[in-house]
Design a protein around this motif. Sequence first.
Motif, PDB file in Angstrom:
ATOM      1  N   UNK A  52       0.813  -1.223   0.000  1.00  0.00           N
ATOM      2  CA  UNK A  52       0.000   0.000   0.000  1.00  0.00           C
ATOM      3  C   UNK A  52       0.840   1.263   0.000  1.00  0.00           C
ATOM      4  N   UNK A  53       2.143   1.135  -0.041  1.00  0.00           N
ATOM      5  CA  UNK A  53       3.028   2.297   0.020  1.00  0.00           C
ATOM      6  C   UNK A  53       3.605   2.569  -1.371  1.00  0.00           C
ATOM      7  N   UNK A  54       3.334   3.763  -1.885  1.00  0.00           N
ATOM      8  CA  UNK A  54       3.871   4.112  -3.201  1.00  0.00           C
ATOM      9  C   UNK A  54       5.374   4.328  -3.074  1.00  0.00           C
ATOM     10  N   UNK A  55       6.135   3.658  -3.903  1.00  0.00           N
ATOM     11  CA  UNK A  55       7.578   3.808  -3.921  1.00  0.00           C
ATOM     12  C   UNK A  55       8.032   3.729  -5.378  1.00  0.00           C
ATOM     13  N   UNK A  56       8.999   4.559  -5.767  1.00  0.00           N
ATOM     14  CA  UNK A  56       9.448   4.541  -7.175  1.00  0.00           C
ATOM     15  C   UNK A  56       9.932   3.174  -7.643  1.00  0.00           C
ATOM     16  N   UNK A  57      10.456   2.355  -6.728  1.00  0.00           N
ATOM     17  CA  UNK A  57      10.967   1.032  -7.112  1.00  0.00           C
ATOM     18  C   UNK A  57       9.914  -0.061  -7.014  1.00  0.00           C
ATOM     19  N   UNK A  58       8.671   0.307  -6.707  1.00  0.00           N
ATOM     20  CA  UNK A  58       7.594  -0.674  -6.619  1.00  0.00           C
ATOM     21  C   UNK A  58       7.327  -1.117  -5.192  1.00  0.00           C
ATOM     22  N   UNK A  59       6.292  -1.947  -5.000  1.00  0.00           N
ATOM     23  CA  UNK A  59       5.903  -2.358  -3.650  1.00  0.00           C
ATOM     24  C   UNK A  59       6.823  -3.407  -3.029  1.00  0.00           C
TER      25      UNK A  59
END
Length: 161
Positions: free
Chosen positions: A9-16
Amino acid sequence: MEMVLVQPRCHHPDGPVRRWRIDAVSLLEWSADLVDAARRTSAEDAPLNTGSHCKFCPAAGVCPALRDHALELAKIEFNQVDQRVPVAPESLSPEMLARVLKQAAIVEDWIRRVQEFAHFEAEAGRIPLGFKLVPKRATRKWRDDAEVEQLLKQMKFPLTP
């Protein structure tokens, strides 16, 4: 050693799901550095560093560094002629608008923490000057009146018209 971090559920540039490798010696050195850094936070002269991490800090409402940072950010919203009049949002450049939006969370978090601290103080009998503690008015309502009525009838509870 491979470490895997899964945050769906956490947006991160490298994906979940993120993975990285680290050798045991480097991990032990890092953990020793982390323990040393944690110990330094208890020092009288420990530096106060503000940032997005402040929203997790229990001392955010009374932190002088966060207060100063929030007040400095709030100055962006006020013009130089009259410090009490906010600048109209439509007069902000796209760059300034982006800057204000990015920093708004820090100011909002600080204000919320100050309000929580003031409420706690008021409950303890130390009411801030010019304020008062007012009990909340409960506004409870049944989700389904028909279901409640049916339950009361089953319980043979006398209903008034």
